[in-house]
Design a protein around this motif. Structure first.
Motif, PDB file in Angstrom:
ATOM      1  N   CYS A  40      54.273  42.263 -50.497  1.00 16.88           N
ATOM      2  CA  CYS A  40      54.526  43.231 -49.426  1.00 16.88           C
ATOM      3  C   CYS A  40      56.023  43.549 -49.258  1.00 16.88           C
ATOM      4  CB  CYS A  40      53.888  42.729 -48.132  1.00 16.88           C
ATOM      5  SG  CYS A  40      53.481  44.048 -46.942  1.00 16.88           S
ATOM      6  N   TYR A  41      56.634  43.032 -48.200  1.00 15.95           N
ATOM      7  CA  TYR A  41      58.018  43.376 -47.858  1.00 15.95           C
ATOM      8  C   TYR A  41      58.997  43.076 -48.984  1.00 15.95           C
ATOM      9  CZ  TYR A  41      62.053  43.792 -44.618  1.00 15.95           C
ATOM     10  OH  TYR A  41      63.219  44.158 -43.978  1.00 15.95           O
ATOM     11  N   ASP A  42      58.675  42.114 -49.843  1.00 17.49           N
ATOM     12  CA  ASP A  42      59.544  41.836 -50.990  1.00 17.49           C
ATOM     13  C   ASP A  42      59.840  43.105 -51.781  1.00 17.49           C
ATOM     14  OD1 ASP A  42      59.506  39.074 -50.463  1.00 17.49           O
ATOM     15  OD2 ASP A  42      57.776  38.750 -51.772  1.00 17.49           O
ATOM     16  N   GLY A  43      58.827  43.990 -51.875  1.00 18.28           N
ATOM     17  CA  GLY A  43      58.977  45.186 -52.694  1.00 18.28           C
ATOM     18  C   GLY A  43      59.899  46.225 -52.108  1.00 18.28           C
ATOM     19  N   TRP A  44      60.279  46.057 -50.828  1.00 22.35           N
ATOM     20  CA  TRP A  44      61.222  46.999 -50.223  1.00 22.35           C
ATOM     21  C   TRP A  44      62.675  46.677 -50.605  1.00 22.35           C
ATOM     22  CZ3 TRP A  44      59.957  49.003 -44.645  1.00 22.35           C
ATOM     23  CH2 TRP A  44      58.705  49.640 -44.676  1.00 22.35           C
ATOM     24  N   PHE A  45      62.861  45.578 -51.298  1.00 24.50           N
ATOM     25  CA  PHE A  45      64.184  45.206 -51.799  1.00 24.50           C
ATOM     26  C   PHE A  45      64.172  45.430 -53.309  1.00 24.50           C
ATOM     27  CE2 PHE A  45      63.383  42.921 -47.952  1.00 24.50           C
ATOM     28  CZ  PHE A  45      64.611  42.852 -47.287  1.00 24.50           C
ATOM     29  N   PRO A  46      65.181  46.101 -53.852  1.00 30.05           N
ATOM     30  CA  PRO A  46      65.162  46.356 -55.302  1.00 30.05           C
ATOM     31  C   PRO A  46      65.428  45.119 -56.145  1.00 30.05           C
ATOM     32  CG  PRO A  46      67.205  47.191 -54.330  1.00 30.05           C
ATOM     33  CD  PRO A  46      66.339  46.737 -53.179  1.00 30.05           C
ATOM     34  N   GLU A  47      66.073  44.121 -55.543  1.00 33.52           N
ATOM     35  CA  GLU A  47      66.522  42.983 -56.343  1.00 33.52           C
ATOM     36  C   GLU A  47      65.399  42.122 -56.908  1.00 33.52           C
ATOM     37  OE1 GLU A  47      69.804  44.149 -53.507  1.00 33.52           O
ATOM     38  OE2 GLU A  47      67.664  43.711 -53.300  1.00 33.52           O
ATOM     39  N   PRO A  48      64.329  41.795 -56.153  1.00 35.33           N
ATOM     40  CA  PRO A  48      63.313  40.897 -56.745  1.00 35.33           C
ATOM     41  C   PRO A  48      62.703  41.425 -58.040  1.00 35.33           C
ATOM     42  CG  PRO A  48      63.038  40.987 -54.365  1.00 35.33           C
ATOM     43  CD  PRO A  48      64.067  42.029 -54.720  1.00 35.33           C
ATOM     44  N   ALA A  49      62.295  42.675 -58.044  1.00 34.88           N
ATOM     45  CA  ALA A  49      61.685  43.216 -59.264  1.00 34.88           C
ATOM     46  C   ALA A  49      62.683  43.249 -60.410  1.00 34.88           C
ATOM     47  CB  ALA A  49      61.149  44.622 -58.995  1.00 34.88           C
ATOM     48  N   ARG A  50      63.925  43.581 -60.100  1.00 36.12           N
ATOM     49  CA  ARG A  50      64.953  43.625 -61.146  1.00 36.12           C
ATOM     50  C   ARG A  50      65.189  42.242 -61.736  1.00 36.12           C
ATOM     51  NH1 ARG A  50      66.800  47.457 -64.579  1.00 36.12           N
ATOM     52  NH2 ARG A  50      69.043  47.400 -64.862  1.00 36.12           N
ATOM     53  N   VAL A  51      65.302  41.241 -60.855  1.00 34.54           N
ATOM     54  CA  VAL A  51      65.521  39.879 -61.340  1.00 34.54           C
ATOM     55  C   VAL A  51      64.356  39.435 -62.217  1.00 34.54           C
ATOM     56  CG1 VAL A  51      65.649  37.460 -60.626  1.00 34.54           C
ATOM     57  CG2 VAL A  51      67.055  39.175 -59.471  1.00 34.54           C
ATOM     58  N   MET A  52      63.130  39.701 -61.762  1.00 34.18           N
ATOM     59  CA  MET A  52      61.976  39.291 -62.553  1.00 34.18           C
ATOM     60  C   MET A  52      61.933  40.005 -63.896  1.00 34.18           C
ATOM     61  SD  MET A  52      58.924  38.670 -59.764  1.00 34.18           S
ATOM     62  CE  MET A  52      59.278  40.026 -58.669  1.00 34.18           C
ATOM     63  N   ASN A 112      49.886  43.555 -51.071  1.00 34.79           N
ATOM     64  CA  ASN A 112      50.269  43.994 -49.727  1.00 34.79           C
ATOM     65  C   ASN A 112      49.123  43.787 -48.750  1.00 34.79           C
ATOM     66  OD1 ASN A 112      52.959  45.913 -49.962  1.00 34.79           O
ATOM     67  ND2 ASN A 112      51.756  45.902 -51.840  1.00 34.79           N
ATOM     68  N   GLY A 113      49.487  43.722 -47.468  1.00 33.47           N
ATOM     69  CA  GLY A 113      48.499  43.677 -46.397  1.00 33.47           C
ATOM     70  C   GLY A 113      49.084  44.384 -45.193  1.00 33.47           C
ATOM     71  N   ARG A 114      48.969  45.703 -45.150  1.00 34.61           N
ATOM     72  CA  ARG A 114      49.611  46.491 -44.099  1.00 34.61           C
ATOM     73  C   ARG A 114      48.934  47.842 -43.938  1.00 34.61           C
ATOM     74  NH1 ARG A 114      54.154  49.570 -47.030  1.00 34.61           N
ATOM     75  NH2 ARG A 114      54.267  48.668 -49.106  1.00 34.61           N
ATOM     76  N   GLY A 115      49.125  48.421 -42.741  1.00 34.18           N
ATOM     77  CA  GLY A 115      48.677  49.781 -42.529  1.00 34.18           C
ATOM     78  C   GLY A 115      49.575  50.753 -43.268  1.00 34.18           C
ATOM     79  N   GLY A 116      49.139  52.007 -43.326  1.00 34.55           N
ATOM     80  CA  GLY A 116      49.897  52.973 -44.110  1.00 34.55           C
ATOM     81  C   GLY A 116      49.686  52.736 -45.588  1.00 34.55           C
ATOM     82  N   SER A 117      50.543  53.322 -46.393  1.00 32.64           N
ATOM     83  CA  SER A 117      50.356  53.279 -47.838  1.00 32.64           C
ATOM     84  C   SER A 117      51.462  52.504 -48.532  1.00 32.64           C
ATOM     85  CB  SER A 117      50.332  54.705 -48.410  1.00 32.64           C
ATOM     86  OG  SER A 117      50.172  54.671 -49.823  1.00 32.64           O
ATOM     87  N   VAL A 118      51.075  51.754 -49.541  1.00 31.64           N
ATOM     88  CA  VAL A 118      52.061  51.241 -50.487  1.00 31.64           C
ATOM     89  C   VAL A 118      52.782  52.435 -51.094  1.00 31.64           C
ATOM     90  CG1 VAL A 118      52.395  49.915 -52.602  1.00 31.64           C
ATOM     91  CG2 VAL A 118      50.617  49.234 -50.971  1.00 31.64           C
ATOM     92  N   GLU A 119      54.083  52.340 -51.204  1.00 36.09           N
ATOM     93  CA  GLU A 119      54.896  53.490 -51.599  1.00 36.09           C
ATOM     94  C   GLU A 119      54.862  53.709 -53.111  1.00 36.09           C
ATOM     95  OE1 GLU A 119      56.146  51.693 -47.813  1.00 36.09           O
ATOM     96  OE2 GLU A 119      55.898  50.894 -49.853  1.00 36.09           O
ATOM     97  N   ASP A 120      54.270  54.831 -53.521  1.00 40.03           N
ATOM     98  CA  ASP A 120      54.208  55.103 -54.956  1.00 40.03           C
ATOM     99  C   ASP A 120      55.587  55.375 -55.541  1.00 40.03           C
ATOM    100  OD1 ASP A 120      54.576  57.618 -53.803  1.00 40.03           O
ATOM    101  OD2 ASP A 120      52.750  58.487 -54.648  1.00 40.03           O
ATOM    102  N   PHE A 121      56.510  55.868 -54.702  1.00 48.40           N
ATOM    103  CA  PHE A 121      57.858  56.133 -55.231  1.00 48.40           C
ATOM    104  C   PHE A 121      58.591  54.829 -55.528  1.00 48.40           C
ATOM    105  CE2 PHE A 121      58.161  56.302 -50.580  1.00 48.40           C
ATOM    106  CZ  PHE A 121      59.212  55.432 -50.305  1.00 48.40           C
ATOM    107  N   ILE A 122      58.289  53.762 -54.789  1.00 49.61           N
ATOM    108  CA  ILE A 122      58.875  52.465 -55.117  1.00 49.61           C
ATOM    109  C   ILE A 122      58.277  51.953 -56.428  1.00 49.61           C
ATOM    110  CG2 ILE A 122      59.049  50.037 -54.432  1.00 49.61           C
ATOM    111  CD1 ILE A 122      59.268  50.904 -51.555  1.00 49.61           C
ATOM    112  N   VAL A 123      56.974  52.096 -56.569  1.00 50.94           N
ATOM    113  CA  VAL A 123      56.312  51.666 -57.810  1.00 50.94           C
ATOM    114  C   VAL A 123      56.900  52.400 -59.007  1.00 50.94           C
ATOM    115  CG1 VAL A 123      54.124  51.637 -59.067  1.00 50.94           C
ATOM    116  CG2 VAL A 123      54.175  50.998 -56.638  1.00 50.94           C
ATOM    117  N   GLN A 124      57.011  53.721 -58.904  1.00 47.43           N
ATOM    118  CA  GLN A 124      57.497  54.500 -60.043  1.00 47.43           C
ATOM    119  C   GLN A 124      58.967  54.234 -60.341  1.00 47.43           C
ATOM    120  OE1 GLN A 124      55.543  58.310 -58.503  1.00 47.43           O
ATOM    121  NE2 GLN A 124      55.390  58.585 -60.711  1.00 47.43           N
ATOM    122  N   SER A 125      59.793  54.119 -59.308  1.00 50.26           N
ATOM    123  CA  SER A 125      61.214  53.870 -59.557  1.00 50.26           C
ATOM    124  C   SER A 125      61.424  52.471 -60.138  1.00 50.26           C
ATOM    125  CB  SER A 125      62.031  54.053 -58.277  1.00 50.26           C
ATOM    126  OG  SER A 125      61.631  53.154 -57.262  1.00 50.26           O
TER     127      SER A 125
END
Length: 361
Positions: free
Chosen positions: A235-247, A259-272
């Motif tokens: 979830c919130y980890d994905g709002w920071f660019p560093e974790p995915a980059r480090v991995m 994730n476990g939240r209302g609203g939508s997982v951000e496709d622009f974060i996934v694509q970027s």
């Protein structure tokens, strides 16, 4: 025209079963034959390449197996958008969320998926191992499939962690990722989000803002699956660019984002993330939200997405062979300037000044 189609079909069938053509000569042959077979779609080379790839993928050439019959190049994954336990839920008598999950594991096994991913929180507060994990283990083993699922893992002395459990094909819990960035919902005082609300007892925090008091993860591990290297974010980890980059820099080829939240997982974060870090992604969310999706890279794109705000199951094939080729020749990786990035790992200071977080110099 019919004879041309037959020649192309013969070309496909005479290849070694389970192998994608790798030689430039063979690939050119498929590409050029698409010009004759489908002229209206092949006026430009990108169109020919796309159609040639589709033809190859619809043939026996799609699967590149190793000596054990495992396909490490084109990996089918499944993602489930489903609600179970949620963030502030405590255990309820008679409720067993595994009864909802196991049929999807069985379905993914029948679909010959290699991995199935569920959302954050869904197993609720559990001990690990425990009865819930034993049932998931049995289903993973029966279907010879990897499973990733979220829970509140109860620890000693009343402590708990937001854990993503990883079950391997034999049903063993082979790894876990513990959420590193706390998604808190309330705060008090200045600077914003630095202190929890005052005067709240443990039970209030447990049900209303549990991530203030959870045990946060201290690592960004990459897990070795038999088909590739996998990182996990919650979830919130994905709002920071560093974790995915480090991995990614640690070798992850696929990043799973539960994730476990209302609203939508951000496709622009996934694509970027896929574009910048050369990874595929699988994102899941609970069914009261949306944005469960599967993405592939080169180019970065969403290849399958679940309908919004409803329980759903999706599958797609990720081309890890192509991702590995991109990663091995990446200009992005080769021309990084770590000497300029010291501020990313500098100790935090407060307060925020002029809209920027202050750092130690």
């Amino acid at each position: 025209m019919e004879s041309q189609r037959q020649q192309h079909s013969d070309l496909i069938r005479t290849r070694r079963p389970g192998r994608l053509a790798c030689s430039n000569t063979e690939w050119k042959s498929i590409e050029m034959k698409t010009v004759f077979l489908f002229p209206m779609y092949t006026q430009c080379r990108p169109g020919r390449l796309l159609l040639a790839g589709l033809i190859a993928m619809l043939s026996d050439d799609v699967f590149a197996d190793d000596s054990n019959g495992l396909n490490r190049d084109l990996v089918k994954v499944a993602a489930v958008q489903i609600s179970g336990y949620d963030k502030g839920d405590l255990p309820r008598a008679g409720y067993d969320p595994t009864a909802q999950l196991i049929p999807y594991i069985d379905r993914a096994g029948k679909d010959e998926a290699q991995l199935i991913v569920f959302p954050e929180y869904v197993l609720g507060h559990i001990t690990v191992p425990g009865p819930e994990t034993e049932r998931i283990s049995a289903a993973a083993k029966a279907n010879s499939i990897y499973v990733i699922v979220g829970c509140w893992e109860d620890l000693a002395d009343g402590k708990f962690a937001n854990s993503a459990l990883i079950f391997d094909r034999s049903g063993i819990i082979s790894g876990k990722y513990i959420k590193t960035h706390a998604a808190v919902d309330h705060y008090e005082g200045e600077p914003p989000w630095s202190s929890p609300p005052k005067g709240k007892i443990h039970d209030w925090m447990l049900q209303n803002d549990p991530e203030w008091i959870m045990e946060a993860g201290q690592d960004l591990p990459v897990f070795d699956f038999d088909f590739g290297r996998v990182g996990v974010m919650t979830c919130y980890d994905g709002w920071f660019p560093e974790p995915a980059r480090v991995m990614s820099l640690r070798g992850a080829e696929l990043i799973v984002w539960i994730n476990g939240r209302g609203g939508s997982v951000e496709d622009f974060i996934v694509q970027s993330t896929m574009f910048q870090s050369h990874v595929a992604m699988v994102a899941t969310n609970q069914a009261y939200g949306s944005g469960t999706m599967i993405g592939d890279t080169a180019p970065a794109r969403i290849i399958e997405r679940a309908p919004d705000k409803q329980e759903s199951y999706i599958t797609a094939v990720i081309n890890l062979k192509q991702i590995r080729a991109v990663r091995s020749t990446s200009r992005n990786f080769a021309q990084r300037r770590p000497d300029l990035y010291d501020d990313l790992v500098a100790p935090k200071r407060t307060p925020i000044k002029d809209g920027a977080p202050q750092i130690e110099k």
